[in-house]
Design a protein around this motif. Structure first.
Motif, PDB file in Angstrom:
ATOM      1  N   VAL A   1      -5.343 -10.317  16.619  1.00  0.00           N
ATOM      2  CA  VAL A   1      -4.121  -9.951  15.903  1.00  0.00           C
ATOM      3  C   VAL A   1      -4.155  -8.494  15.431  1.00  0.00           C
ATOM      4  N   TYR A   2      -5.161  -8.145  14.617  1.00  0.00           N
ATOM      5  CA  TYR A   2      -5.248  -6.745  14.192  1.00  0.00           C
ATOM      6  C   TYR A   2      -6.681  -6.375  13.846  1.00  0.00           C
ATOM      7  N   HIS A   3      -6.937  -5.065  13.905  1.00  0.00           N
ATOM      8  CA  HIS A   3      -8.217  -4.514  13.480  1.00  0.00           C
ATOM      9  C   HIS A   3      -8.043  -3.982  12.059  1.00  0.00           C
ATOM     10  N   TYR A   4      -8.995  -4.327  11.220  1.00  0.00           N
ATOM     11  CA  TYR A   4      -8.868  -4.019   9.801  1.00  0.00           C
ATOM     12  C   TYR A   4      -8.937  -2.522   9.494  1.00  0.00           C
ATOM     13  N   SER A   5      -8.245  -2.193   8.432  1.00  0.00           N
ATOM     14  CA  SER A   5      -8.557  -1.025   7.623  1.00  0.00           C
ATOM     15  C   SER A   5      -8.790  -1.626   6.243  1.00  0.00           C
ATOM     16  N   LYS A   6      -9.226  -0.810   5.302  1.00  0.00           N
ATOM     17  CA  LYS A   6      -9.349  -1.295   3.929  1.00  0.00           C
ATOM     18  C   LYS A   6      -8.405  -0.505   3.040  1.00  0.00           C
ATOM     19  N   PRO A   7      -7.180  -1.037   2.849  1.00  0.00           N
ATOM     20  CA  PRO A   7      -6.283  -0.421   1.876  1.00  0.00           C
ATOM     21  C   PRO A   7      -6.682  -0.940   0.497  1.00  0.00           C
ATOM     22  N   MET A   8      -7.244  -0.094  -0.332  1.00  0.00           N
ATOM     23  CA  MET A   8      -7.795  -0.580  -1.595  1.00  0.00           C
ATOM     24  C   MET A   8      -7.392   0.277  -2.768  1.00  0.00           C
ATOM     25  N   MET A   9      -7.647  -0.291  -3.940  1.00  0.00           N
ATOM     26  CA  MET A   9      -7.470   0.411  -5.207  1.00  0.00           C
ATOM     27  C   MET A   9      -8.838   0.557  -5.846  1.00  0.00           C
ATOM     28  N   ILE A  10      -9.189   1.791  -6.184  1.00  0.00           N
ATOM     29  CA  ILE A  10     -10.513   2.038  -6.757  1.00  0.00           C
ATOM     30  C   ILE A  10     -10.389   3.099  -7.840  1.00  0.00           C
TER      31      ILE A  10
ATOM     32  N   PHE B   1       0.803  -1.225   0.000  1.00  0.00           N
ATOM     33  CA  PHE B   1       0.000   0.000   0.000  1.00  0.00           C
ATOM     34  C   PHE B   1       0.839   1.281   0.000  1.00  0.00           C
ATOM     35  N   PRO B   2       1.925   1.368   0.793  1.00  0.00           N
ATOM     36  CA  PRO B   2       2.734   2.602   0.745  1.00  0.00           C
ATOM     37  C   PRO B   2       3.221   2.929  -0.663  1.00  0.00           C
ATOM     38  N   ARG B   3       3.672   1.912  -1.397  1.00  0.00           N
ATOM     39  CA  ARG B   3       4.129   2.130  -2.780  1.00  0.00           C
ATOM     40  C   ARG B   3       2.982   2.578  -3.669  1.00  0.00           C
ATOM     41  N   LEU B   4       1.844   1.920  -3.518  1.00  0.00           N
ATOM     42  CA  LEU B   4       0.690   2.254  -4.364  1.00  0.00           C
ATOM     43  C   LEU B   4       0.196   3.669  -4.098  1.00  0.00           C
ATOM     44  N   GLN B   5       0.271   4.107  -2.842  1.00  0.00           N
ATOM     45  CA  GLN B   5      -0.143   5.471  -2.510  1.00  0.00           C
ATOM     46  C   GLN B   5       0.711   6.498  -3.238  1.00  0.00           C
ATOM     47  N   LYS B   6       2.002   6.204  -3.331  1.00  0.00           N
ATOM     48  CA  LYS B   6       2.908   7.130  -4.007  1.00  0.00           C
ATOM     49  C   LYS B   6       2.691   7.134  -5.514  1.00  0.00           C
ATOM     50  N   GLU B   7       2.467   5.939  -6.074  1.00  0.00           N
ATOM     51  CA  GLU B   7       2.365   5.828  -7.528  1.00  0.00           C
ATOM     52  C   GLU B   7       0.970   6.145  -8.049  1.00  0.00           C
ATOM     53  N   TYR B   8      -0.055   5.890  -7.231  1.00  0.00           N
ATOM     54  CA  TYR B   8      -1.445   6.101  -7.674  1.00  0.00           C
ATOM     55  C   TYR B   8      -2.225   6.844  -6.577  1.00  0.00           C
ATOM     56  N   PRO B   9      -1.852   8.087  -6.283  1.00  0.00           N
ATOM     57  CA  PRO B   9      -2.477   8.816  -5.167  1.00  0.00           C
ATOM     58  C   PRO B   9      -3.978   9.040  -5.326  1.00  0.00           C
ATOM     59  N   ASP B  10      -4.473   8.999  -6.563  1.00  0.00           N
ATOM     60  CA  ASP B  10      -5.909   9.200  -6.772  1.00  0.00           C
ATOM     61  C   ASP B  10      -6.690   7.888  -6.776  1.00  0.00           C
ATOM     62  N   GLN B  11      -6.007   6.752  -6.557  1.00  0.00           N
ATOM     63  CA  GLN B  11      -6.666   5.451  -6.586  1.00  0.00           C
ATOM     64  C   GLN B  11      -6.447   4.628  -5.326  1.00  0.00           C
ATOM     65  N   ALA B  12      -5.326   4.848  -4.622  1.00  0.00           N
ATOM     66  CA  ALA B  12      -5.013   4.093  -3.413  1.00  0.00           C
ATOM     67  C   ALA B  12      -5.635   4.788  -2.205  1.00  0.00           C
ATOM     68  N   VAL B  13      -6.564   4.099  -1.543  1.00  0.00           N
ATOM     69  CA  VAL B  13      -7.316   4.673  -0.428  1.00  0.00           C
ATOM     70  C   VAL B  13      -7.373   3.663   0.718  1.00  0.00           C
ATOM     71  N   SER B  14      -7.247   4.158   1.951  1.00  0.00           N
ATOM     72  CA  SER B  14      -7.397   3.281   3.116  1.00  0.00           C
ATOM     73  C   SER B  14      -8.420   3.889   4.064  1.00  0.00           C
TER      74      SER B  14
END
Length: 534
Positions: free
Chosen positions: A499-508, A272-285
């Protein structure tokens, strides 16, 4: 009787509730109104009364519609019900249905809901969500589920074709929230009686939602098209939906980037960190009301080693949750030391000791507990971790295997396809198993009721104090402190490894509008979405 119109009194706090896809000023609709949505696992069933998983619910929400829907913020809004009345004691609800039709043109009636709810509660159906009607406090639900009363004694009745009466055993503040869940959706009685188990097949399935099923190739894709008989079809913009199954998240991401998918709601771990940098208008959490855990099998079929609280505590303490969320997942998730997701409405943080320790302290305590329980280099604890097919689930299982190795535990990994994994869970054919629970409605009891004795509860943990607290909460004016105490009992007896509480790191895709970024439930309705022109 207090009468409430769903479009006014119930939602007066919302300035502009969203009931349909409405392009904003200046937006131009795209010529092609289609959505290709990614699924990790095959849709196990399209029967609202038999579905148990999140992806199935996403599909069913497009095909069927219950008394209520959710808006973009997660508040309940009108579905088939236009208005309702509630008695002074808050135990009798009378719903007035709108003029709605099934996809074959038949009218949707109150009896369709009566039939559906009785069917879910009836032991002959073997619905894994029969307990949900008990959680809703529907009158006689527990007795019907236990076969102590007949399904027609369930507290739901059609007063006429357009009027549905529901009787509850107690005033239930979250009752309306449950009515957007697929287990409460109506189903077509005459189709089910004519087709039996085949009624959900494409060409046979009759639905009352905004879409109808055109094709379902199990494990490949399910294709839906706009249902012209839907009561709000005039405001439904997307014409075609494709639920595309891709078991490998990395391949799913490749297909998304190639333009074959429009929405991937779970990016591969660590990317997700990479996708946020490369696709800032599509990578959302965004926060997502799900919690990830490892379940212990505490049933008679479970290993005797796990019956020892010290062993369960050691296994939980040893898991380094910070490494999992910060190094493995990297998508905005939060470490979990309790079960209920932190963003759920009304949640109060419990007092959990292990959450206050450093990881080094947890590891030392884990080693001491195992030694005290009789395990060491000459007698190592051996355990099997079961998980379902997914690169991410495998990464986490491998990480946990290593965490446990550091305290002298020998863990073997066992991978199964989703259906086999869930079947094994339901039959208690596991030792420790990867699991996640996603909220059925926005209130802590949706998480806590899972571990109730007689609840869904695949690990068969049972605690009388816990059960008493949940029973008390059903009629309490202030449930927060009760849920908090229940959480402390649950973790005090270590019924699971949170273990962990979810977020939704997604591509849209950036041209898709109307998805519920502000709804922690992340329940979505394609009827509220549309695509804009470049």
């Amino acid at each position: 009787m207090q009468k409430l119109f769903l479009t006014t009194a119930l939602f007066c706090a919302l300035a502009a509730p969203s009931f349909a896809a409405k392009p904003a000023e200046g937006e131009k609709l795209a010529d092609k109104q289609e959505l290709n949505y990614w699924l990790l696992d095959a849709l196990k069933t399209l029967d609202p009364g038999k579905n148990t998983d999140r992806e199935g619910s996403d599909a069913l929400r497009q095909l069927f519609e219950g008394l209520m829907n959710e808006d973009l913020h997660g508040a309940v809004v009108p579905g088939v019900a236009e208005s309702y009345e509630v008695s002074d004691d808050k135990k009798t609800y009378t719903f007035h249905l709108r003029d709605a039709k099934w996809s074959n043109g038949d009218p949707v009636t109150a009896n369709d809901f009566v039939y559906a709810w009785r069917r879910v509660a009836d032991p002959a159906t073997a619905s894994e969500y029969a307990w949900f009607l008990e959680l809703m406090n529907v009158e006689n639900a527990s007795a019907v589920v236990k076969a102590e009363k007949k399904p027609d004694e369930l507290g739901v009745k059609a007063l006429d074709d357009k009027t549905l009466e529901v009787k509850l055993t107690a005033a239930t503040p979250y009752f309306l929230k449950t009515l957007a869940h697929p287990a409460t959706f109506p189903v077509p009685q005459k189709v089910i009686e004519a087709e039996g188990d085949k009624w959900t097949q494409a060409g046979k399935l009759v639905s009352n939602g905004a879409y109808k099923l055109d094709r379902h190739d199990l494990g490949v894709q399910a294709v839906m098209s706009k249902n012209d008989n839907y009561w709000d079809a005039a405001n439904t913009v997307l014409t075609t939906l494709r639920f595309v199954t891709v078991n490998d998240q990395n391949i799913g991401l490749t297909r998304y980037l190639a333009g074959e998918l429009d929405w991937m709601d779970r990016t591969p771990a660590g990317q997700f960190p990479r996708l946020q940098k490369e696709y800032p208008d599509q990578a959302v959490s965004v926060p997502d009301a799900c919690s990830y855990a490892y379940l212990f099998n505490l049933s008679d079929k479970g290993p005797k080693e796990l019956k020892d609280l010290r062993v369960r505590q050691a296994l939980s303490y040893a898991v380094d949750r910070d490494i999992i969320v910060d190094k493995v997942l990297q998508g905005g998730q939060k470490p979990a030391y309790w079960w209920t997701h932190w963003a759920v409405e009304g949640f109060q943080k419990p007092d959990i000791e292990m959450g206050k320790w450093t990881q080094a302290e947890r590891v030392e305590k884990a080693k001491a507990l195992l030694k005290e329980a009789g395990y060491g280099p000459e007698n190592p604890l051996k355990i099997t971790i079961q998980y379902n097919t997914s690169d991410d689930h495998k990464k986490l299982a491998v990480a946990v295997q290593q965490f446990w190795k550091q305290i002298g535990v020998q863990a073997e990994l066992a991978n199964y396809e989703w259906k086999v994994h869930t079947d094994r869970l339901q039959n208690q054919d596991f030792q420790v198993a990867r699991y996640a629970w996603c909220a059925d409605y926005n209130e802590p009891s949706t998480f806590l009721d899972y571990f109730r004795t007689g609840g869904y509860n695949n690990g068969k943990w049972s605690n009388a104090e816990y059960d008493k607290l949940l029973e008390e909460a059903k009629t309490a004016a202030d449930t927060g402190p009760i849920y908090k105490k229940a959480e402390e009992v649950l973790i005090g007896d270590m019924a699971l490894v949170p273990v962990y509480h979810y977020s939704k790191p997604m591509m849209i895709k950036p041209d898709l509008r109307g998805w519920p970024k502000d709804n922690v439930m992340n329940d979505w309705y394609a009827k509220d979405m549309y695509r804009v022109a470049p």
